[in-house]
Design an enzyme around this catalytic site. Structure first.
Site, PDB file in Angstrom:
ATOM      1  N   ASP A 155       0.819  -1.213   0.000  1.00  0.00           N
ATOM      2  CA  ASP A 155       0.000   0.000   0.000  1.00  0.00           C
ATOM      3  C   ASP A 155       0.849   1.258   0.000  1.00  0.00           C
ATOM      4  O   ASP A 155       2.078   1.216   0.179  1.00  0.00           O
ATOM      5  CB  ASP A 155      -0.901   0.029   1.246  1.00  0.00           C
ATOM      6  N   TYR A 233       6.269 -10.202   6.982  1.00  0.00           N
ATOM      7  CA  TYR A 233       6.109  -8.771   7.234  1.00  0.00           C
ATOM      8  C   TYR A 233       6.613  -8.432   8.630  1.00  0.00           C
ATOM      9  O   TYR A 233       6.555  -9.259   9.551  1.00  0.00           O
ATOM     10  CB  TYR A 233       4.637  -8.366   7.141  1.00  0.00           C
TER      11      TYR A 233
END
Length: 444
Positions: A155, A233
């Site tokens: 994003d 992540y």
């Protein structure tokens, strides 16, 4: 002397022979120019030699042109040098060999509108990478022939030290002759010696917040998205007054295969399966401290993740760490029979999120020693630059008027007033997957 009839000179035999000799020289020059132009046209899509050739051809046909005009056409090669053009047509590179490679990409996401370019917002990481490909003339053929793929679509504001892309690029090595109708013979061997130093070449032209960390030859048909075995992540946060034990207990509930539709931004048009497998959810401290607080991080591993899944998971865990929710709320949200509609809540901020690692079978990224040294120097300089910025902000902080800790703004990790919190299960909800599909089908 030639006679004059109606103002026109009749050429004697000596003058005609001289002119014919000049024409023969011009025709030889035309042939030379045509050969030169053919060579240059393979390198430039808009060669300016064509205009000069037209002039020469016209002059060679006009036998009554003056000798002085003929001499003007015999310009030097330097005077006929074509002007440089910005960019290039990848179609003119079709005679080059090409190979299919994967690239490991690092980027600091603060100024980018995400990784992918489809959102039509600039700049994106992807658009900057393709600008670098064009500057270095590494692309062969049209973009649709590159077989381009990316591992993830991070994003806006999200960073990465392990993004992976794959595509066809130009090669210095000899191809095998198998191109399946596409431009350029394909190099199938895994030889590195004598090959283009892709890391060094690209990093020379990329902006300072994007770097190529390594490259690896991969089989044709490899997909950076679908061949990825595991993604990892990290999400950084300041500890503050958070209850780390409760957060750790909540995080373990995500491990395993679950339906994560209540922990993502639902795309009911394109995504129909919301089951994902999370292999680990860890919380650990870093060695960074500031103003009496310590920086911690989540490490989340899984085979694949839904849109905004990590940020939604982290947001709920933060509520649990603040004492606003019980760890059992994770169980309720994962039970989609019991909680079919996602409660409305804000995602965790995007800036602390980093795509850390993408794992593939038999893909080992490498770079030359020169490229590695240059990359190390660049990253060290970037770290020092941000440390200097932090020092300047710290000077402003210690120079401002004294503010009591009770009046100062607290970090995102510190406890909010419980009275203002509405329990997740009691909040308004979003439409369920079935409701979204029914609405979409009614419009279709």
């Amino acid at each position: 002397m030639p006679k004059e009839v109606s103002g026109v000179h009749l050429l004697d035999s000596e003058f005609i022979a001289s002119l014919q000799s000049e024409v023969a020289n011009l025709q030889a020059k035309v042939m030379e120019l045509e050969a030169e132009n053919a060579k240059l046209s393979s390198q430039l899509s808009n060669c300016q030699c064509l205009q000069m050739e037209k002039k020469v051809e016209a002059a060679s046909v006009n036998y009554n042109s003056s000798v002085e005009e003929c001499k003007k056409l015999e310009t030097s090669k330097a005077e006929r040098e074509p002007k440089k053009v910005q960019g290039y047509n990848t179609r003119t590179m079709n005679h080059h060999h090409r190979r299919y490679i994967a690239l490991k990409v690092m980027y600091f996401g603060k100024r980018f509108y995400g990784f992918a370019s489809e959102a039509h917002m600039d700049p994106t990481v992807e658009s900057e990478i393709f600008k670098a490909f064009e500057k270095t003339r590494l692309l062969v053929g049209d973009k649709k022939e590159l077989q381009y793929s990316r591992c993830g679509r991070t994003d806006k504001g999200v960073s990465s030290v392990g993004q992976v892309i794959a595509l066809f690029v130009r090669s210095n090595l000899k191809g095998s002759g198998d191109n399946n109708g596409s431009p350029g013979e394909i190099v199938f061997n895994e030889q590195h010696e004598g090959e283009i130093d892709y890391v060094r070449v690209l990093n020379r032209v990329l902006p300072s917040d994007i770097r190529i960390l390594g490259w690896c030859p991969v089989p044709v048909g490899f997909s950076a998205r679908f061949n990825c075995l595991r993604r990892e992540y990290k999400y950084f946060f300041w500890r503050g007054n958070l209850n780390l034990l409760s957060m750790e207990s909540a995080g373990t509930k995500f491990v395993g295969e679950h339906d994560f539709r209540n922990f993502c931004k639902m795309d009911a048009v394109n995504v129909h399966n919301y089951r994902r497998h999370v292999t680990s959810f860890e919380i650990f401290p870093t060695d960074v401290r500031y103003d009496g607080d310590q920086l911690w991080a989540f490490k989340i591993k899984g085979s694949a993740f839904l849109w905004h899944q990590v940020r939604c998971m982290v947001a709920v865990v933060f509520m649990i760490g603040q004492g606003l929710e019980s760890p059992n709320v994770i169980d309720m949200l994962l039970d989609t029979d019991r909680t079919a509609r996602k409660p409305q809540y804000s995602m965790a901020p995007e800036f602390p999120l980093v795509l850390q690692f993408c794992e593939f079978e038999n893909v080992k990224f490498t770079c030359s020693s020169d490229a590695g040294e240059a990359l190390h120097r660049h990253l060290v300089n970037e770290c020092r630059s941000y440390q200097l910025q932090a020092a300047i902000f710290h000077e402003a902080l210690v120079s401002c008027l004294p503010i009591s800790r009770d009046q100062s703004s607290v970090s995102s990790g510190k406890t909010k007033k419980k009275a203002s919190h509405v329990p997740l299960i009691s909040r308004p909800t979003e439409p369920s997957y079935e409701e979204r599909r029914a609405k979409f089908n009614s419009k279709a």
